[in-house]
Design an enzyme around this catalytic site. Structure first.
Site, PDB file in Angstrom:
ATOM      1  CG  ASP A 118      -0.504  -0.021   2.747  1.00  0.00           C
ATOM      2  OD1 ASP A 118       1.054  -0.717   2.368  1.00  0.00           O
ATOM      3  OD2 ASP A 118      -0.306   0.980   3.030  1.00  0.00           O
ATOM      4  CD  GLU A 119      -1.134   4.286   3.117  1.00  0.00           C
ATOM      5  OE1 GLU A 119      -2.730   5.253   2.957  1.00  0.00           O
ATOM      6  OE2 GLU A 119      -0.465   4.633   4.050  1.00  0.00           O
TER       7      GLU A 119
END
Ligand SMILES: [Zn+2]
Length: 772
Positions: A337-338
């Site tokens: 993620d991210e």
């Protein structure tokens, strides 16, 4: 030791004799309608219940250690809840027994059947785990008697199985560290809710928390940060170091403890983003080579693991190999993620790797996102080589990953649909509903906070049956940016985890919020019994205020469990001698209503609502402009209900307009002298929520032909305007008499040049409008 043990036995024996000599002990009947609600319950109301006594025996199959442990768990639960010490034996008793059995013919390996009559209880499960779930149901069906009376169970049968095979809960120990002992308590909380996966988020920008023997600096350097930002958006730091990590032996202890409760621990090593603690320990793994520091703030950082460095890949493989030695979990979570791509775009190593792989930008997937997909694919090989499955956050979909990847759909409820349609097994955990620590979406109180979780539908209707089958589970998450201690952790978990457990386990066709709330009291009482800190605002009174007749407000007071409620309307603190609430009552004019529930002498916190009356309050209102669908809530009446917003634009106290004016006409229901109109708005420029750029007021006596009495321009918000600011906009004019008033508030046309979204459309959030 021996002497005192003997003494206490003698004392207990005497006590027992005393009871036998006096009278038959009273019994208290339990309730099979527990949380999570079993799939099928048949009660035989006229049959005699099963009474639990000290002579009761829990029987388990000889030689089955798991079933022996199950029996011991049940005995300990009975002791805690009913105060009765029952016996545990591998020999079958003729009567007065609770028999634990496995039955391999049961189709669902987590399903169980329970049969209760006056003589005995039989719990028969498709596996030892299934028997454990039956035990949890019996545990929660017991009345809490503390030994004052004998506990009994209603005669009947339960046929039960889980809706989802994956029932997860995540705890982030990266942002804040929690001890092994406390995590064991958390695992007990999960077991009470039939949860079977503990997702252990072990690494973060702010701390690496698991010993890796090949990379000792991860814990020597990466498990410490010097301080922490004190609040979101602040420039202040607390000057207090945070550190801590789990040795591999401690992690194995957690795995063992959880496994005894049929909970699998899924380790997460978040990569290639969220790796500042790694880079601080081994700077050569980053694109720039550093120097780096373990993060002291929260958010998403541009420095990530280099995607083109062979050392990074080797690091990931080495770490995961040690992780897989510790954790037997079939799933290994690698984050994904991210992960911003700025560094990769500028990094010669990353770009060389992109060229080597022949990656090209496509409309859907940038070459850097494809590099991440390649990196994750390489990591997946070492996971698959050991017979495990890779689990990742939904951003992994940006790089078109292999279909074998199981996706955790968190960024929005829609992503679960996208993921299932793309052919991935999907676990549903949207930030909007199941991130219990998220203040933006979850700054709700009491019943509304529980209802938000309970009313969420994990499986979207628009999916085909085949796609629906790919929704394999549901998970709740606690991220610990602002969760520093166990009390706050438990507030965030409970009672919402009870609602989560029904999404995970119970039949969605039987979903009914009122029914759930009716069963919640007992669950809260169990939390109290076990010393868990549930969020007590669930016990508070909910005050609903709606328009009544002729400008009156109709006040409804309620509690989730229909507790006795006392209230005042003069601002004084309610007590047991205040007015007792019986039915909705009308009020008119500005005032403060305070209410409190009193349960067996135990007082809830006071709930209060202040009505701010203008001439427009609670009068008929019509809206000529359309609010944004997501922020319409109860409709136009919320604009003149006399209730101020609560500082959370998602709460239902504000109405949101997207690139649209607020244009409302109010019928004052008689001619009134007026000289001022107002519109209260809420400003969150960071979320594209701007203020008014103009106001107009029109009046009419027939509701048809209106004449303009005043207007004004308002400048667009300036650079540096703060977020979460209420704004009272007024427009004064010469005294005029009118029955109908039309008030228009102009939305900011486009976001100004200084804003990061310059040129895009703006939101307008309106709290209240009125005239004086
Ligand atoms: Zn790089």
């Amino acid at each position: 030791m021996k002497t005192s043990f003997f003494k206490s036995c003698t004392a207990a024996a005497l006590l027992f004799l005393a009871f036998s000599a006096c009278s038959q002990q009273e019994t208290t009947l339990g309730n099979l309608h527990v949380i999570p609600l079993p799939q099928e319950i048949t009660e035989q109301v006229t049959a005699n219940p099963f009474v639990i006594r000290t002579s009761t025996t829990i029987c388990y199959p000889e030689g089955n250690e798991k079933m022996k442990r199950n029996a011991e768990f049940l005995a300990s639960y009975i002791k805690e809840v009913a105060g009765t010490q029952v016996k545990v034996s591998s020999e079958t008793a003729a009567s007065n027994c609770i028999m634990l059995e496995t039955d391999t013919t049961l189709t669902n390996k987590e399903g169980y059947e329970m049969d209760i009559n006056a003589d005995r209880v039989i719990i028969k499960g498709g596996s030892e785990a299934a028997v454990f779930y039956g035990i949890q149901t019996l545990h929660k069906a017991l009345p809490i008697t503390n030994g004052q009376t004998l506990a009994s169970l209603p005669a009947g049968t339960i046929n039960d199985w889980p809706e989802f095979s994956y029932r997860g809960f995540l705890v982030d120990v990266g942002r804040h560290f929690f001890s092994v002992d406390y995590l064991k308590e958390v695992i007990d909380m999960l077991a009470l809710h039939n949860i079977n996966y503990f997702h252990w988020h072990l690494t973060e920008d702010q701390g690496w928390r698991i010993e890796i023997k090949k990379y000792p600096k991860l814990t020597e350097i990466g498990s410490h940060r010097k301080e922490t930002i004190v609040a979101p958006g602040s420039d202040q730091f607390d000057n207090t170091p945070v550190s801590g990590y789990y040795t591999q032996e401690e992690a194995k202890e957690i795995v063992r403890y959880a496994a005894e409760r049929y909970i699998t621990v899924i380790p997460e090593i978040d990569m290639p983003g969220h790796m500042l603690a790694t880079l601080a320990s081994y700077p050569e793994l980053g694109c720039t080579g550093g120097p780096y520091e373990v993060a002291t703030q929260f958010g998403v950082f541009t420095d990530v693991l280099c995607g083109g460095n062979e050392k990074s890949l080797q690091f990931a493989r080495d770490v995961l190999n040690e992780i897989m030695d510790i954790f037997p979990s079939p799933y290994i979570h690698i984050g994904g993620d991210e992960c911003p791509k700025e560094r990769w775009e500028a990094c010669p190593k990353c770009q060389a790797q992109i060229r080597k792989l022949g990656l090209k930008d496509t409309p859907e997937h940038s070459k850097e996102n494809q590099l991440q997909a390649w990196f994750m694919g390489e990591v997946e090989k070492s996971i698959v080589a050991r017979g495990r499955k890779m689990l990742a956050w939904d951003e992994i979909l940006e790089g078109n990953p292999a279909k074998s990847t199981t996706v955790m759909a968190w960024t929005s409820p829609n992503v679960r649909i996208k993921s299932a349609r793309l052919g991935h097994n999907t676990i549903v955990c949207p930030i909007t509903h199941l991130y219990f620590s998220n203040p933006g979406y979850n700054r709700l109180k009491g019943v509304s906070s529980v209802a938000r979780v309970y009313n969420f539908e994990p499986v979207a209707d628009e999916l085909t049956p085949e796609e629906k089958a790919r929704i394999i589970g549901v998970q709740g998450c606690i991220w610990t940016e602002w969760t520093k201690d166990s009390v706050k952790m438990e507030w965030q978990m409970m009672p919402r985890i009870a609602a989560l457990s029904e999404l995970q386990w119970s039949n969605p066709k039987q979903k009914n919020l009122d029914n759930f709330l009716g069963r919640l009291r007992h669950q809260l009482d169990l939390y109290v019994l076990y010393g868990y800190h549930y969020k007590q605002d669930i016990d508070n009174v909910t005050i609903d205020i709606n328009a009544g007749e002729n400008g009156q407000a109709l006040v409804t007071l309620s509690t989730f469990d229909n507790a006795p409620v006392f209230y005042t309307t003069d601002g004084s603190e309610p007590t047991a001698s205040s007015a007792a609430y019986t039915e909705p009552f009308p009020v008119q004019g500005s005032q403060t209503i305070k209410a409190k529930a009193i349960r067996n002498g135990r007082e809830s916190e006071t709930t209060e609502e202040t009505l701010n009356y203008s001439l427009a309050t609670m009068r008929p209102i019509t809206l000529a402009s359309e609010a944004d669908k997501g922020y319409t809530f109860k409709g136009a009446t919320l604009l003149n209900d006399g209730l101020k917003g609560d500082g959370n634009y998602r709460s239902g106290r504000y109405m949101g307009f997207y690139s649209n004016n607020v244009d409302a006409t109010i019928d004052l229901q008689s001619e009134q002298e007026i000289s001022e109109a107002f519109i209260d708005t809420y400003l969150v420029p960071g979320d594209y929520i701007f203020g008014l750029t103009g106001m107009e007021v029109y009046v009419s006596n027939d509701g048809k032909s209106f004449s303009k009495v005043a207007s004004r321009q308002i400048p667009v918000l300036e650079k540096g305007s703060k977020n979460n600011v209420p704004c009272h906009n007024t427009l004064a004019f010469d005294k005029t008499k009118a029955r109908y008033v039309r008030i228009v508030g102009k939305c900011t046309p486009t976001l100004p040049a200084w804003h990061s979204g310059a040129g895009k459309k703006a939101f307008l959030f309106v709290d209240e409008i009125g005239v004086n």
